[in-house]
Structure formats: C-alpha cells, structure tokens
Design an enzyme around this catalytic site. Structure first.
Site, PDB file in Angstrom:
ATOM      1  N   GLY A   1       0.842  -1.192   0.000  1.00 11.55           N
ATOM      2  CA  GLY A   1       0.000   0.000   0.000  1.00 11.55           C
ATOM      3  C   GLY A   1       0.874   1.238   0.000  1.00 11.55           C
ATOM      4  O   GLY A   1       1.425   1.613   1.037  1.00 11.55           O
TER       5      GLY A   1
ATOM      6  N   MET B   1       0.138   7.947   2.582  1.00 11.56           N
ATOM      7  CA  MET B   1       0.859   7.591   3.807  1.00 11.56           C
ATOM      8  C   MET B   1       1.938   6.552   3.527  1.00 11.56           C
ATOM      9  O   MET B   1       3.106   6.730   3.884  1.00 11.56           O
ATOM     10  CB  MET B   1      -0.125   7.058   4.855  1.00 11.56           C
ATOM     11  CG  MET B   1      -1.033   8.103   5.454  1.00 11.56           C
ATOM     12  SD  MET B   1      -0.237   9.047   6.772  1.00 11.56           S
ATOM     13  CE  MET B   1      -0.377   7.883   8.140  1.00 11.56           C
ATOM     14  N   GLY B   2       1.565   5.461   2.888  1.00 11.44           N
ATOM     15  CA  GLY B   2       2.512   4.376   2.656  1.00 11.44           C
ATOM     16  C   GLY B   2       3.706   4.790   1.822  1.00 11.44           C
ATOM     17  O   GLY B   2       4.848   4.415   2.117  1.00 11.44           O
TER      18      GLY B   2
ATOM     19  N   ASP C   1       2.205  -2.133  -4.620  1.00 12.95           N
ATOM     20  CA  ASP C   1       0.943  -1.421  -4.743  1.00 12.95           C
ATOM     21  C   ASP C   1       0.257  -1.891  -6.017  1.00 12.95           C
ATOM     22  O   ASP C   1       0.934  -2.262  -6.991  1.00 12.95           O
ATOM     23  CB  ASP C   1       1.195   0.096  -4.809  1.00 12.95           C
ATOM     24  CG  ASP C   1      -0.073   0.909  -4.616  1.00 12.95           C
ATOM     25  OD1 ASP C   1      -0.323   1.331  -3.468  1.00 12.95           O
ATOM     26  OD2 ASP C   1      -0.814   1.130  -5.594  1.00 12.95           O
TER      27      ASP C   1
ATOM     28  N   SER D   1      -0.208   8.187  13.273  1.00 11.33           N
ATOM     29  CA  SER D   1      -0.654   9.567  13.124  1.00 11.33           C
ATOM     30  C   SER D   1       0.496  10.401  12.557  1.00 11.33           C
ATOM     31  O   SER D   1       1.649  10.181  12.889  1.00 11.33           O
ATOM     32  CB  SER D   1      -1.093  10.134  14.477  1.00 11.33           C
ATOM     33  OG  SER D   1      -1.532  11.473  14.344  1.00 11.33           O
TER      34      SER D   1
ATOM     35  N   LYS E   1      -5.327   4.677  18.800  1.00 16.41           N
ATOM     36  CA  LYS E   1      -5.477   5.571  17.649  1.00 16.41           C
ATOM     37  C   LYS E   1      -6.935   6.012  17.502  1.00 16.41           C
ATOM     38  O   LYS E   1      -7.215   7.153  17.100  1.00 16.41           O
ATOM     39  CB  LYS E   1      -4.999   4.863  16.382  1.00 16.41           C
ATOM     40  CG  LYS E   1      -5.129   5.703  15.101  1.00 16.41           C
ATOM     41  CD  LYS E   1      -4.362   7.014  15.184  1.00 16.41           C
ATOM     42  CE  LYS E   1      -4.120   7.671  13.834  1.00 16.41           C
ATOM     43  NZ  LYS E   1      -5.245   7.758  12.929  1.00 16.41           N
TER      44      LYS E   1
ATOM     45  N   GLU F   1      -9.138  14.336  18.410  1.00 17.91           N
ATOM     46  CA  GLU F   1      -8.865  15.219  17.270  1.00 17.91           C
ATOM     47  C   GLU F   1     -10.158  15.859  16.761  1.00 17.91           C
ATOM     48  O   GLU F   1     -10.189  17.049  16.428  1.00 17.91           O
ATOM     49  CB  GLU F   1      -8.202  14.394  16.175  1.00 17.91           C
ATOM     50  CG  GLU F   1      -7.809  15.142  14.923  1.00 17.91           C
ATOM     51  CD  GLU F   1      -7.236  14.188  13.885  1.00 17.91           C
ATOM     52  OE1 GLU F   1      -7.954  13.883  12.908  1.00 17.91           O
ATOM     53  OE2 GLU F   1      -6.098  13.729  14.072  1.00 17.91           O
TER      54      GLU F   1
END
Length: 290
Positions: free
Chosen positions: A7, A11-12, A30, A111, A163, A170
């Site tokens: 992935g 982010m990845g 991916d 995060s 999380k 948040e």
C-alpha cells in the site's frame, strides 16, 4: 533492516521514503504499477530474507483480504503489521488466524498524515513484546526524533484502540477551533480574524499543531470562501462514541463534534425544520419559508 510495505498511497509512499532515508531496505507493493517496486506479493516475499516483516498500509475496507493475501506468501516466523485505520475489534481475530500459520501480528495506530515523511509519525503499537522488540529499528526510523511519539500500548488491538481515541480527541479539538473561528467572524469588533489565530500560536494555552495548520489554511484562503462545509468522517469518531456507550463514559465534546459533521452534510436539516414548525405551533414564532 528489511521491510515489505503493501500500500503505497499518500501515507505508505511517504513511509517508504522516510525508512529508506534512514538506511532501511524497503520493498514496496501497490496495485498501481507506477508506485510499486515489485509486480506481485509473491515477488515481494521472495525479495525479503526470512524471518520477514510486512507492513500493510491499505484502506480499512480491504485490510482483511490484503492481510490474508500477504499471509499466503509468508511462512512460519514472519510478522504482519497493520498500520491502517482498522477497528480494534478486528485485530484479535486476525492475530488468531495468522497464529495458526505461525505468523505474528502487530496493530499500529499511525498519526502524522502527509507531514509524517518530514516530521515523523506518532506510533501506537499493540501486540506481543517479542514482535515489538524485533520491529523497533523500523519504529525508531518512523517516529519523530526525541523521546516521544512511540508507545507499546498493550496486547493485540491496543494500538488501534489508542489511535481510535486519538482521532476522537482530534474531532473535538478541531471543532472547538472551528466554533471559535465562526464566532470571531460574526463579531462586530474583530476585523482581523486570521491575525487572531496567528497571535495564538505563541504564548497561549491553546497553541497546537492543529492551530498552526488552521493558521496556514487562513493564510491561503482568509475567509475559507473556496471550501464547502461538507465534512466526511473516517469512522474512528463513530467507533470512539460506540466504546463510550459500551463503557458508559460521557464523551460530550467528541460526540457533539461527530454529530456536527453529520449536520454539515444536510443542505436543509429535516430535524431543524421540525423544530421550526414546533416553535411556530406552540409559540407563534416566525418561520422562514423556502
């Protein structure tokens, strides 16, 4: 250290670059061939020396199928890490399923968003101590510099649980800033709303990274005229409220901020229409016609 990474989205992909910059060997896969280092999960597994570790960083809807596919190309002694926004209650069944193959499992709440490549990622980890110890070189490379930004939160599921609560908080923090912004914009006295937020960034008890990001957004668009108020949610706020109900914990702020997101998606709220109708019926209060 070697790591497989499945992935390579926003982010990845950034995590791969941060790990490589720290000297680790990362083999990424991916479905988008332009991002991928290999053509298949089988090739990814072949390029890693045993015992292997593969980090899965995919959207929640395809996590289980992806983990099962990764497990098919791994063997006894390997570890799978799920760093996506999974629901914590899915972790124990995954760990049990993988354990029958001799494969370890860690769940990691991550995060940092798009800023993680530069600033580091806060990591909340759930799983066995032996697996955490083995992956510490990877965690050390991903986390921010300094003593903070990493916790072994507990057994399997604890990382994603932490999380989830993080994301619930948040929601509440963002909504408090948002309400303050709206009140300032309606004031007859305050003529420099972006300047007020900028002034809060130093020396105040409300300074935070979120405040810095709001200031940045106001620099780009001072009255946010280019944005719609329609706001999605990833599901983590809902899960947080679900847990609050289960454990009878009053999450007044977090629940209200979640429901405010639902309100943002209604052009004309049916509930508020009913309130207006009732006020007219019992008190003769004026109503606004469409």
């Amino acid at each position: 250290m070697q790591l497989g990474l499945v992935g390579l989205g926003r982010m990845g992909g950034n995590m791969r670059e941060r790990l490589r910059a720290a000297g680790h060997e990362v083999v990424g896969y991916d479905r988008n061939a332009d991002r991928s280092d290999v053509t298949s999960l089988a090739e990814l597994a072949e390029k890693l020396d045993g015992p292997r570790a593969v980090w899965v960083m995919v959207p929640a809807g395809v996590t289980d199928t992806t983990i099962d596919a990764v497990a098919e190309v791994l063997s006894d002694g390997d570890i799978i890490i799920d760093g996506g926004n999974s629901r914590f209650s899915d972790d124990a069944p995954r760990a049990e399923r993988l354990d029958t193959r001799g494969i370890g499992y860690l769940d990691v709440g991550v995060s940092g968003g798009v800023w993680g490549k530069e600033n580091g990622y806060a990591l909340m980890v759930g799983g066995a101590q032996e697996h955490v110890d083995r992956l510490m070189p990877i965690f050390e490379a991903l986390k921010p510099a300094g003593e903070h930004g990493f916790v072994h939160a507990g057994p399997v599921g604890a990382g994603h649980y932490a999380k989830m609560v993080h994301n619930g908080i948040e929601y509440g923090l963002m909504h408090a800033y948002a309400e303050g912004y709206e009140l300032l914009t309606k004031s007859e006295l305050v003529t420099n709303v972006p300047g007020v937020f900028k002034s809060w960034r130093e020396g105040t008890v409300v300074q935070s990274w979120l405040l810095d990001l709001l200031d940045r957004a106001l620099d780009e668009d001072p009255d946010l005229s280019d944005l719609s108020g329609y706001t999605e949610d990833t599901g983590e706020g809902r899960w947080t409220v679900d847990e609050a109900i289960r454990l009878a914990v009053p999450l007044n702020v977090i629940a209200a901020s979640l429901f405010a997101r639902f309100t943002s998606r209604q052009e004309d709220s049916p509930a508020m229409k009913a309130v207006a109708a009732l006020r007219q019926q019992f008190g003769g209060h004026a109503v606004h016609k469409r």
